[in-house]
Scaffold this active site. Structure first.
Site, mmCIF file in Angstrom:
data_model
loop_
_atom_site.group_PDB
_atom_site.id
_atom_site.type_symbol
_atom_site.label_atom_id
_atom_site.label_comp_id
_atom_site.label_asym_id
_atom_site.label_seq_id
_atom_site.Cartn_x
_atom_site.Cartn_y
_atom_site.Cartn_z
ATOM 1 C CB CYS A 103 11.594 -41.155 -25.671
ATOM 2 S SG CYS A 103 12.324 -39.653 -24.971
ATOM 3 C CG HIS A 136 13.155 -42.579 -21.737
ATOM 4 N ND1 HIS A 136 13.493 -42.587 -23.075
ATOM 5 C CD2 HIS A 136 12.389 -43.696 -21.543
ATOM 6 C CE1 HIS A 136 12.983 -43.662 -23.654
ATOM 7 N NE2 HIS A 136 12.290 -44.339 -22.750
ATOM 8 C CG HIS A 194 10.110 -47.188 -24.168
ATOM 9 N ND1 HIS A 194 11.266 -46.903 -23.458
ATOM 10 C CD2 HIS A 194 10.167 -48.529 -24.441
ATOM 11 C CE1 HIS A 194 11.978 -48.012 -23.305
ATOM 12 N NE2 HIS A 194 11.343 -49.008 -23.890
#
Length: 378
Positions: free
Chosen positions: A292, A340, A352
Site C-alpha cells: 500500500c 494502510h 490502493h
C-alpha cells in the site's frame, strides 16, 4: 583513542562493508482383549495396538464436536490477520529504509576516512620536509640564522620568507591535528552507524517472520474453504466494504469535497492509477508489484515530491488536513495503527494496493475505518 588504531578500525569496517511436559493419563484396569484385538496385537504386519482405534475415534469425535465458524467469522479472522501482516509490513519497510540510510552513511564515512588518511600522509611528508630543512641548516631556527648573517640585505629579504615559513609550519601542524581529530570522529560515527544498521536488520528479520506467519495463517483459513465458500467469502468482503462506504457517504462526508488536484497531485494520480491490476506484494515498491505505501510513495516520487516510505511515517510526518478539505492526490490513512493507505482520486473513491492475494484497484474511500488525511504537497 589511539588515532592509528581508530583509523585502522574504520578501514577494517570499510572492508567488511565490501565484503511442556505431557500430562499423565490415568487408565482403568484393562479388560481382557477380544479375539480380534489379540489377533491385531500378535500380527507383526499390523502395528496397531489395543485401544488405538478407540483413541482415533475419540479424536475424530472431538474434532467433529468443535463448533464450526460461520463464514462471516472466518472473513473477520482473515481480515484481522491481514491487518496484522500490514502493520508488520510497515515495521519491515521502516527498518529497511533506516538500514539503507545507515549503510549509505557508513559508505560516506568510509570514503571520508580514506581521504583523511591520504591527507595525513601528505601533511606528515610536508612536516618531515620542514624538519629535514631545519636539520640541514644546522638545527637553528631561520630567524636565528638571519640574525647571525653579515649581510643586512639578506636579513631584510629573508624576513618575509621566514614569516611565511613559520605560518606554513603552523598551518601544516594545525591541519594535521584537525585531520586526525576528524578521523577519530569518522571512526566513532561509523561504528555507531554499524551498530544501528545491525539492529535494524534484526528488526527487519523479526517483522519478516511476523508477516509470513500472519499471511500463512490467513491462507490456511482460506484454503479450508470449498470453492463455493471462497466465492461467498469474496462477496462478503465486498458487502462489508459497501456497507461502510454507504454509511460514510450517508454521513455527508462528501458534501463539501469538490476540489481539484494540484499539478503535482495530478501526476501522482496518473502514476497510481496506471498501476491498477498489478499484484500486492509486501515490501514491494514497483515496478511490477506494490504494497500500500509502496504505491503511494512511488506515485508521489514520480510527481517530484518524495515522501516517507511507510503509511505510519506518512501519517506522522506529512501535513494533516480535514476530510472536508481533501482533494484528489491526498492520502487517506486507515485503521487506528495507520497500517494502510490509499490515494484519494475524487468522487468518494481511492486507488490502493489492498492486501496479499489482491491487486491494485479502486475502492470506496470510506470502505475502511479512516484515521485521517495527509497532503504531500501542502
Amino acid at each position: 583513542m589511539n588515532r592509528r588504531h581508530c583509523a585502522a578500525a574504520a578501514i577494517t569496517l570499510v572492508c567488511a562493508l565490501t565484503v511442556l511436559t505431557a500430562p499423565v493419563e490415568a487408565f482403568a484396569a484393562p479388560s481382557p482383549p477380544s479375539p480380534a484385538a489379540s489377533r491385531h496385537a500378535s500380527d507383526p504386519k499390523n502395528p496397531v495396538g489395543p485401544g488405538t482405534g478407540a483413541k482415533t475415534k475419540a479424536k475424530k469425535q472431538s474434532k467433529a464436536s468443535e463448533p464450526k465458524k460461520s463464514l462471516e467469522e472466518v472473513r473477520e479472522e482473515i481480515e484481522a490477520l491481514y491487518r496484522k501482516a500490514g502493520a508488520a509490513t510497515d515495521a519491515y519497510n521502516l527498518a529497511a529504509e533506516k538500514a539503507k540510510k545507515q549503510s549509505d552513511e557508513i559508505v560516506r564515512l568510509a570514503r571520508a576516512i580514506v581521504v583523511g588518511r591520504a591527507k595525513i600522509t601528505e601533511l606528515k611528508s610536508q612536516a618531515g620536509a620542514q624538519a629535514r630543512e631545519q636539520y640541514r641548516s644546522g638545527g637553528l631556527p631561520p630567524g636565528a640564522q638571519l640574525m647571525l648573517s653579515d649581510d643586512p640585505q639578506l636579513f631584510l629579504d629573508g624576513v618575509n620568507r621566514v614569516r611565511e615559513g613559520q605560518q606554513a609550519a603552523r598551518g601544516v601542524l594545525g591541519e594535521l591535528t584537525r585531520t586526525q581529530q576528524n578521523l577519530e570522529t569518522y571512526s566513532k560515527d561509523a561504528s555507531t552507524n554499524w551498530e544501528k544498521l545491525e539492529a535494524n536488520r534484526l528488526k527487519q528479520a523479526e517483522a519478516k517472520k511476523e508477516i509470513k506467519e500472519q499471511i500463512a495463517a490467513a491462507k490456511k483459513l482460506e484454503s479450508r474453504l470449498e470453492k463455493e465458500e471462497r466465492a461467498r467469502l469474496l462477496k462478503l468482503e465486498q458487502e462489508a466494504a459497501y456497507k461502510m462506504q454507504t454509511a460514510w457517504l450517508s454521513s455527508g462526508a462528501l458534501k463539501d469535497i469538490n476540489r481539484e488536484a494540484s499539478a503535482s497531485g495530478k501526476k501522482a494520480l496518473a502514476f497510481a492509477t496506471a498501476q491498477i491490476g498489478k499484484p500486492y506484494v509486501w515490501g514491494a515498491e514497483g515496478p511490477d508489484s506494490y504494497d500500500c505505501s509502496g504505491l503511494t510513495s512511488q506515485a508521489w516520487a514520480a510527481a517530484g515530491r518524495p515522501i516517507p516510505r511507510t503509511s505510519q511515517e506518512q501519517w506522522r510526518l506529512l501535513p494533516r488536513i480535514a476530510i472536508k478539505d481533501m482533494r484528489p492526490g491526498d492520502l487517506i490513512i486507515y485503521h487506528d495503527d495507520a497500517s494502510h493507505v490509499g490515494m484519494y482520486i475524487g468522487d468518494g473513491a481511492i486507488v490502493h494496493a489492498p492486501r496479499p492475494g489482491r491487486d491494485v484497484t479502486l475502492a470506496g474511500a470510506g470502505s475502511m475505518r479512516i484515521l485521517g488525511v495527509v497532503r504531500p504537497d501542502k
